[in-house]
Design a protein around this motif. Sequence first.
Motif, PDB file in Angstrom:
ATOM      1  N   VAL A 183       0.895  -1.187   0.177  1.00 34.44           N
ATOM      2  CA  VAL A 183       0.160  -0.040   0.088  1.00 34.44           C
ATOM      3  C   VAL A 183       0.968   1.304   0.038  1.00 34.44           C
ATOM      4  N   ALA A 184       1.903   1.222   0.942  1.00 35.02           N
ATOM      5  CA  ALA A 184       2.939   2.339   0.806  1.00 35.02           C
ATOM      6  C   ALA A 184       3.514   2.664  -0.445  1.00 35.02           C
ATOM      7  N   ILE A 185       3.887   1.562  -1.056  1.00 31.31           N
ATOM      8  CA  ILE A 185       4.576   1.750  -2.486  1.00 31.31           C
ATOM      9  C   ILE A 185       3.411   2.314  -3.510  1.00 31.31           C
ATOM     10  N   ALA A 186       2.345   1.592  -3.446  1.00 38.06           N
ATOM     11  CA  ALA A 186       1.160   2.099  -4.214  1.00 38.06           C
ATOM     12  C   ALA A 186       0.941   3.810  -4.386  1.00 38.06           C
ATOM     13  N   LYS A 187       1.134   4.031  -2.942  1.00 36.87           N
ATOM     14  CA  LYS A 187       0.959   5.763  -2.727  1.00 36.87           C
ATOM     15  C   LYS A 187       2.298   6.355  -2.603  1.00 36.87           C
ATOM     16  N   GLU A 188       3.198   6.008  -3.059  1.00 41.57           N
ATOM     17  CA  GLU A 188       4.460   6.521  -3.231  1.00 41.57           C
ATOM     18  C   GLU A 188       5.186   7.209  -1.997  1.00 41.57           C
ATOM     19  N   ARG A 189       4.865   6.280  -1.047  1.00 39.23           N
ATOM     20  CA  ARG A 189       5.246   6.694   0.382  1.00 39.23           C
ATOM     21  C   ARG A 189       6.548   5.831   0.765  1.00 39.23           C
ATOM     22  N   TYR A 190       7.574   5.987   0.183  1.00 41.70           N
ATOM     23  CA  TYR A 190       8.812   5.282  -0.037  1.00 41.70           C
ATOM     24  C   TYR A 190       9.533   5.301   1.314  1.00 41.70           C
ATOM     25  N   GLY A 191       9.575   6.276   2.145  1.00 41.30           N
ATOM     26  CA  GLY A 191       9.896   6.374   3.382  1.00 41.30           C
ATOM     27  C   GLY A 191       9.398   5.324   4.402  1.00 41.30           C
ATOM     28  N   THR A 192       8.173   4.990   4.215  1.00 46.51           N
ATOM     29  CA  THR A 192       7.175   4.201   4.896  1.00 46.51           C
ATOM     30  C   THR A 192       7.812   2.616   4.527  1.00 46.51           C
ATOM     31  N   ALA A 193       7.578   2.443   3.218  1.00 43.34           N
ATOM     32  CA  ALA A 193       7.449   1.247   2.714  1.00 43.34           C
ATOM     33  C   ALA A 193       8.986   0.504   2.876  1.00 43.34           C
ATOM     34  N   LEU A 194      10.126   1.330   3.029  1.00 43.52           N
ATOM     35  CA  LEU A 194      11.357   0.649   3.161  1.00 43.52           C
ATOM     36  C   LEU A 194      11.446  -0.031   4.432  1.00 43.52           C
ATOM     37  N   PRO A 195      10.996   0.374   5.647  1.00 44.95           N
ATOM     38  CA  PRO A 195      11.378  -0.269   6.673  1.00 44.95           C
ATOM     39  C   PRO A 195      10.460  -1.349   6.819  1.00 44.95           C
TER      40      PRO A 195
END
Length: 361
Positions: free
Chosen positions: A329-341
Amino acid sequence: MAGMTMSTWIRGARLKTLPLAVAPVIIGTALSWKGVFVYSQGGDVLHEPCPFFGGQRDLGETKLGSLVGACHHSVSWFILVAVLCGCVALFLQIAANFANDYSDGVRGTDEGRGADMEPGRSSAETLSTRDPSRGPARLVASGVNPGTVLAAAGISALIACLCGLAVCTLTGYWWFILVGFACLVVGWCYVGGKHPYGYHYLGEVFVFVFFGLVATCGTMFALTGTVSLSGIWGGCAAGFVAVAVLCVNNLRDIESDRNHGKHTWMTALGRSKGAVLAIALLTMAPAMAVLFFLVLCRSVLVAEGVPAMSIVSIAAILIMYAIHAAAIVAIAKERYGTALPLCSLGSLVLAVTFVMSSMLM
């Protein structure tokens, strides 16, 4: 260096990436335990106890005419070798992180990340004001002396080498030195040297091989002297998550990479298709863990009925899917800082799932 703090170096080591180094070692260890020592160290009426440390592989006939009760190696030996393999992977990852920081810093690739780091400002002040979409500020780009960062990489690599030599001594597999040397070269040449492969579409390939197959199968071979199909399967699952993390990192830095001539799969595919690839990888990895569990569970159900451990495994699987779903979901919303951890944490939960499933073996 006067203004440098421990938190600065911890940030440079990139703690969020370290689970990716440990996860494949955990998987390799989990898939190895049953083949190393067949019964407890206490022994029984017909068998002497296994030695506290060391021991020899004994694949000959036992008093019962089978391998039941044969001491391959002791529990203490197994644990020590597994921990040393984990230390090798961990410090190689830290060394690679510092080396990448150095190489990208001197090339100017990380300039945008560290532009908001001003001399005299604390790490807390910097992190509270910087734009997370630009990625974490790197050491060299933040003004740290490049030679100091390179020295940190060298010290970390030295610790990894010492742990690796200990593994060679305990196992007798001295050809592991060649594997370790290959890991050092791969870690440096990712973005270092005149022709870094990370700038020419090969970063994802090498990450899959070394953070997946080499780490998992290498651990398994160190502990058992062989590599099973389950080890390769687990290595591929760990490799998929590692590549997904790299994809997310490169999605975040896609504009900067293009500007500096860094060619990755993400710069080639573009943001939308690159996100689809990252999501596909994060979907395949847990699916492989679930399939592994189902195969083992089916064989156990036929022989023994429903084991209690299968309930724990199902709980681990549900947690794993929840974390991977949140990352997707984080990747789809381009929230990469959240997706990485989340991806990094997902690799650890993936490893735990393999551990729980291996208890059914």
